[in-house]
Design a protein around this motif. Sequence first.
Motif, PDB file in Angstrom:
ATOM      1  N   PRO A 297       0.794  -1.234   0.000  1.00  0.00           N
ATOM      2  CA  PRO A 297       0.000   0.000   0.000  1.00  0.00           C
ATOM      3  C   PRO A 297       0.824   1.280   0.000  1.00  0.00           C
ATOM      4  CG  PRO A 297      -0.904  -1.598   1.554  1.00  0.00           C
ATOM      5  CD  PRO A 297       0.395  -2.145   1.083  1.00  0.00           C
ATOM      6  N   LEU A 298       2.034   1.257   0.575  1.00  0.00           N
ATOM      7  CA  LEU A 298       2.829   2.492   0.667  1.00  0.00           C
ATOM      8  C   LEU A 298       3.308   2.993  -0.685  1.00  0.00           C
ATOM      9  CD1 LEU A 298       6.160   1.886   0.342  1.00  0.00           C
ATOM     10  CD2 LEU A 298       5.747   0.693   2.472  1.00  0.00           C
ATOM     11  N   LEU A 299       3.275   2.140  -1.703  1.00  0.00           N
ATOM     12  CA  LEU A 299       3.822   2.538  -3.006  1.00  0.00           C
ATOM     13  C   LEU A 299       2.974   3.597  -3.696  1.00  0.00           C
ATOM     14  CD1 LEU A 299       5.029  -0.893  -4.455  1.00  0.00           C
ATOM     15  CD2 LEU A 299       6.334   0.848  -3.210  1.00  0.00           C
ATOM     16  N   LYS A 300       1.748   3.761  -3.262  1.00  0.00           N
ATOM     17  CA  LYS A 300       0.901   4.767  -3.921  1.00  0.00           C
ATOM     18  C   LYS A 300       1.423   6.187  -3.698  1.00  0.00           C
ATOM     19  CE  LYS A 300      -2.327   4.943  -0.016  1.00  0.00           C
ATOM     20  NZ  LYS A 300      -3.738   4.703   0.404  1.00  0.00           N
ATOM     21  N   ASN A 301       2.313   6.353  -2.698  1.00  0.00           N
ATOM     22  CA  ASN A 301       2.875   7.669  -2.424  1.00  0.00           C
ATOM     23  C   ASN A 301       4.331   7.781  -2.857  1.00  0.00           C
ATOM     24  OD1 ASN A 301       0.445   8.506  -1.173  1.00  0.00           O
ATOM     25  ND2 ASN A 301       1.075   7.517   0.748  1.00  0.00           N
ATOM     26  N   HIS A 302       4.834   6.802  -3.605  1.00  0.00           N
ATOM     27  CA  HIS A 302       6.226   6.819  -4.038  1.00  0.00           C
ATOM     28  C   HIS A 302       6.325   6.442  -5.514  1.00  0.00           C
ATOM     29  CE1 HIS A 302       6.554   6.438   0.336  1.00  0.00           C
ATOM     30  NE2 HIS A 302       7.755   6.988   0.225  1.00  0.00           N
ATOM     31  N   GLU A 304       9.901   6.003  -6.907  1.00  0.00           N
ATOM     32  CA  GLU A 304      11.191   5.351  -7.109  1.00  0.00           C
ATOM     33  C   GLU A 304      11.226   4.024  -6.338  1.00  0.00           C
ATOM     34  OE1 GLU A 304      14.800   7.975  -7.382  1.00  0.00           O
ATOM     35  OE2 GLU A 304      13.475   9.349  -6.288  1.00  0.00           O
ATOM     36  N   TYR A 305      10.829   2.979  -7.004  1.00  0.00           N
ATOM     37  CA  TYR A 305      10.817   1.675  -6.335  1.00  0.00           C
ATOM     38  C   TYR A 305      10.838   0.566  -7.398  1.00  0.00           C
ATOM     39  CZ  TYR A 305       5.861   1.518  -7.633  1.00  0.00           C
ATOM     40  OH  TYR A 305       4.683   1.526  -8.327  1.00  0.00           O
ATOM     41  N   ARG A 323      13.506   3.829  -2.708  1.00  0.00           N
ATOM     42  CA  ARG A 323      14.459   4.905  -2.434  1.00  0.00           C
ATOM     43  C   ARG A 323      13.757   6.042  -1.711  1.00  0.00           C
ATOM     44  NH1 ARG A 323      19.332   4.890  -4.565  1.00  0.00           N
ATOM     45  NH2 ARG A 323      19.468   7.154  -4.338  1.00  0.00           N
ATOM     46  N   ASN A 324      14.526   6.671  -0.811  1.00  0.00           N
ATOM     47  CA  ASN A 324      14.029   7.813  -0.039  1.00  0.00           C
ATOM     48  C   ASN A 324      12.688   7.507   0.631  1.00  0.00           C
ATOM     49  OD1 ASN A 324      16.246   9.411  -0.939  1.00  0.00           O
ATOM     50  ND2 ASN A 324      15.154   9.777  -2.878  1.00  0.00           N
ATOM     51  N   PRO A 325      12.640   6.483   1.465  1.00  0.00           N
ATOM     52  CA  PRO A 325      11.357   6.109   2.056  1.00  0.00           C
ATOM     53  C   PRO A 325      10.894   7.073   3.144  1.00  0.00           C
ATOM     54  CG  PRO A 325      13.100   4.772   2.979  1.00  0.00           C
ATOM     55  CD  PRO A 325      13.742   5.620   1.921  1.00  0.00           C
ATOM     56  N   GLY A 326      11.871   7.745   3.776  1.00  0.00           N
ATOM     57  CA  GLY A 326      11.500   8.576   4.911  1.00  0.00           C
ATOM     58  C   GLY A 326      11.214   7.701   6.126  1.00  0.00           C
ATOM     59  N   ASN A 327      10.677   8.326   7.135  1.00  0.00           N
ATOM     60  CA  ASN A 327      10.365   7.599   8.370  1.00  0.00           C
ATOM     61  C   ASN A 327       8.933   7.074   8.264  1.00  0.00           C
ATOM     62  OD1 ASN A 327      10.537   6.508  10.861  1.00  0.00           O
ATOM     63  ND2 ASN A 327      10.283   8.442  11.977  1.00  0.00           N
ATOM     64  N   ILE A 328       8.772   5.873   7.698  1.00  0.00           N
ATOM     65  CA  ILE A 328       7.436   5.351   7.429  1.00  0.00           C
ATOM     66  C   ILE A 328       7.308   3.943   8.003  1.00  0.00           C
ATOM     67  CG2 ILE A 328       7.114   6.684   5.309  1.00  0.00           C
ATOM     68  CD1 ILE A 328       7.889   4.167   3.759  1.00  0.00           C
ATOM     69  N   SER A 329       6.058   3.501   8.103  1.00  0.00           N
ATOM     70  CA  SER A 329       5.782   2.105   8.453  1.00  0.00           C
ATOM     71  C   SER A 329       5.447   1.362   7.162  1.00  0.00           C
ATOM     72  CB  SER A 329       4.621   2.002   9.446  1.00  0.00           C
ATOM     73  OG  SER A 329       3.432   2.541   8.889  1.00  0.00           O
TER      74      SER A 329
END
Length: 425
Positions: A297-302, A304-305, A323-329
Amino acid sequence: MFTVFWTTLFFFWWVSTTYKVESALGRPSCYNGFCITLNEEMITAKAGLCVVIPCSFTTADGFTPKSIVWLKCEPQKRRCSDIDIIFHINRYKVPSEFLGRVLLLDPDVSQGNCSIMINDLTTSDSGSYQLRVNGFYHGTADGVTFPSRTILSVKDLNLRPSLMIPPLTEGQQATLTCTAPGLCSGSPPNITWMWRGKIEEDYIITGSTTALKTQDLTAVTQRHSSTLTFKPSAKHHNTNVTCKVSFTGDITTEETVSLNVSLLAKILKGSGCVQHAEVLSCVCISEGFPSPTITWPLLKNHTEYSVINIVSNNTVNSILSLRNPGNISVECFSSNENWEVKENLRVYRELSEEAYHEKHCVSGFGALPWVIAGVSLSVHVFCMIYIWHLWNTRKKTNLTEDQTYLSLQKRDTSAEYDVIVQRPQ
C-alpha cells in the motif's frame, strides 16, 4: 343380459392387466394354459454385486399356486432336476452355497411375481435358471416346470466406487461421499477410507455407511454409500484419499482422488524490512492456494521503487526496493479468492558508513583512558620489580666484600692465622 355385460367387462379388465405385466417383462411363453415371462436376452452381472432375474407367470384354470422353486443347471442340460435346486420353501433342500442368497421379491405367490434376487454373486453363479411352480390342480397336489429358461453370466468385478468431493476450503467442514458400484450388492459391503499423506503413509479413516433401497416388480436398486466428514487443512492439500469397498468373497475395488484444498492466504515468518541509508529493502512471504497476490500500500505515495515477485508452488516471495522512504511504516497486503490478510512489517535500520566509523571511533576514545591506565600500571609494576631485583643483587655483592676485608684485618693469635702470616726463614 346383465350377466353378459359384467362378464365382458371383467374380460377386458383381465386382458388389460395381463398386458401391462407382460409388457413390463417381455413376451410370455405359454403351454397348456401355463404362461411364463422371462428375460429373453442374457443377463450379465458382476461378482460381488447382486442381480435380479425378472419373472412373472400365470396358470391354467383350476390350478392354485402355493410355492415357487428355482433351479440352476448348465445351459446344455435339457431340463434341470431336483439336485439343481437353489431356492425352495424347504430350506433343507437348498445347498449351503445358495442358502440365504436367493430371495423372492414378492413372497405372495398368488400375485404371479416369480422374480428373484441373488446376492453376493460369484462367477460360479453363471448358468441357466428354470422355474417350477408347485400347487394344487383341482385339489390334487401338482406342479409345473416351465420349459423357458434365462441365462445368467457373472463376470469379474471391474467397476469402481464413485467419489463425490465437494469444494474444499481450509478450516471449513466438508463431507466426502463414496458409493459402492452396482445397483445392488446384497450383503452390505465394508467401506473404508484411506488418506495418504506427502510422506507416503496410509491412514485408515472410519466413515459413516448408509444404504438406499428402492424396489419394483422387475428390479431392485440398493446402493450402499459411506460419508466422511472432516475439516480440511494445509496438510491435506495435494494428498490422496482412497475409498475401498470390500464385498463378500474377498472381492474388493477402490477409487483414489487427489484433494485440492483452497488455502487461506497467510503471511509467513521471515517477512521484514532493512533500511540502509536512503534505500529500504523489504520482503513479504505469503502462502495460499490459489497462490496469493501481494501488494504494498505504501507505493501509492512513491515513484522510485522496484518490486520482484517469485512464485514457488503455493508460496509467493515479494521483494521491494524503495528509495528515499522517509520515516514510514511498511504494510504487506496478501489476498486470494478465499482470504485476505495484512501485516505491518518490522523495519531494521542500518547506519551509514560514516556513522558506522564515527560510532566505532567514539567507542575507541571512550576506552582509551582505561587502556593508558592499564599500560601505566603495568610499567610501574615492572619497574618496581626490576629495582627490587637490582637492589637485592647489589646487597649480596657488598656483603661478600665486607666479609673478606674483615678477615684480612683481623688480629688473632690463633694457629690458623699464624700459619697465614708466617714467612720463610
